[in-house]
Scaffold this motif. Structure first.
Motif, short mmCIF file in Angstrom:
data_model
loop_
_atom_site.label_atom_id
_atom_site.label_comp_id
_atom_site.label_asym_id
_atom_site.label_seq_id
_atom_site.Cartn_x
_atom_site.Cartn_y
_atom_site.Cartn_z
N PRO A 1 -16.43 -43.17 6.34
CA PRO A 1 -16.29 -44.38 7.17
C PRO A 1 -15.67 -44.04 8.53
O PRO A 1 -14.77 -43.21 8.62
N GLY A 2 -16.21 -44.67 9.57
CA GLY A 2 -15.63 -44.50 10.89
C GLY A 2 -16.05 -43.27 11.64
O GLY A 2 -15.58 -43.03 12.74
N LEU A 3 -16.94 -42.46 11.07
CA LEU A 3 -17.40 -41.26 11.78
C LEU A 3 -18.49 -41.65 12.77
O LEU A 3 -19.31 -42.52 12.50
N PRO A 4 -18.53 -40.97 13.91
CA PRO A 4 -19.56 -41.28 14.91
C PRO A 4 -20.90 -40.68 14.52
O PRO A 4 -20.98 -39.79 13.67
N ASP B 1 -9.69 -30.92 19.36
CA ASP B 1 -9.10 -29.64 19.74
C ASP B 1 -10.16 -28.83 20.49
O ASP B 1 -11.16 -28.42 19.91
N PRO B 2 -9.98 -28.58 21.79
CA PRO B 2 -11.02 -27.87 22.56
C PRO B 2 -11.32 -26.47 22.05
O PRO B 2 -12.38 -25.93 22.33
N PHE C 1 -18.25 -31.38 26.09
CA PHE C 1 -17.77 -32.38 25.15
C PHE C 1 -16.30 -32.15 24.87
O PHE C 1 -15.81 -31.03 24.96
N ARG C 2 -15.59 -33.20 24.51
CA ARG C 2 -14.19 -33.02 24.16
C ARG C 2 -13.90 -33.41 22.72
O ARG C 2 -12.84 -33.10 22.19
N ALA C 3 -14.84 -34.09 22.08
CA ALA C 3 -14.63 -34.54 20.70
C ALA C 3 -15.67 -33.91 19.79
O ALA C 3 -16.74 -33.48 20.24
N PRO D 1 -19.92 -30.98 18.27
CA PRO D 1 -19.35 -31.84 19.30
C PRO D 1 -20.22 -33.08 19.54
O PRO D 1 -21.42 -33.07 19.28
N TYR D 2 -19.58 -34.11 20.06
CA TYR D 2 -20.29 -35.31 20.46
C TYR D 2 -19.56 -35.92 21.65
O TYR D 2 -18.39 -35.63 21.89
N GLU D 3 -20.28 -36.74 22.38
CA GLU D 3 -19.68 -37.40 23.53
C GLU D 3 -19.24 -38.79 23.10
O GLU D 3 -20.05 -39.58 22.62
#
Length: 151
Positions: free
Chosen positions: A1-4, A43-44, A52-54, A128-130
């Motif tokens: 739940p809550g994942l992009p 965490d980059p 991307f940062r996430a 990664p995702y935006e």
């Protein structure tokens, strides 16, 4: 739940997860557990595509035979298998984890293993995702060609 939802090659991601699960099951003692988990992160150091940062991090954890520390890096190289009686008896070409690594790198993520001999192993990877603001749709030029949505 809550994942992009992340952009990626659906078939390759399925191949990646299936291989990690297959290995976890293959090297886990009968009656033991295999756990799959997923979470968001920022965490980059855990992504290679720095546009991307996430990311979403997926992990498989088993209660199997484990891997010696000196073998943790080389198991992702082509034709590499940990050499002992049990692993040789399980068969395989030593290509599965190197293919997993290529899939993850192609998606801009990282893959690694943590393990304790005779306790078990955790294999993790990031995709990664935006992050999008609620209600903001990406421009058509933002869409990556030849990629499918991975739920």
């Amino acid at each position: 739940p809550g994942l992009p939802v992340v952009l990626g090659d659906n078939d390759k991601i399925v191949q990646l997860v299936a291989n990690l699960l297959s290995n976890a099951i293959k090297f886990t003692r009968s009656g033991s557990k295999v756990i799959v988990s997923a979470e968001r992160g920022e965490d980059p150091a855990l992504i290679t595509d720095h546009r991307f940062r996430a990311y979403v991090k997926v992990s498989t954890t088993d209660e199997g035979i484990g891997i010696a520390p000196e073998n943790l890096e080389k198991i992702f190289e082509k034709f590499q298998q940990v050499e002992d009686h049990f692993t040789r008896s399980q068969g395989g070409t030593g290509l599965g984890l190197s293919i997993c690594k290529e899939i993850v790198l192609h998606h801009g993520g990282k893959i690694w293993a943590e393990s304790t001999v005779d306790v078990g192993s955790t294999f993790s990877f990031t995709i990664p995702y935006e992050e999008k603001l609620p209600g903001v749709r990406p421009a058509a030029s933002d869409a990556a060609p030849r990629q499918k949505l991975v739920p």
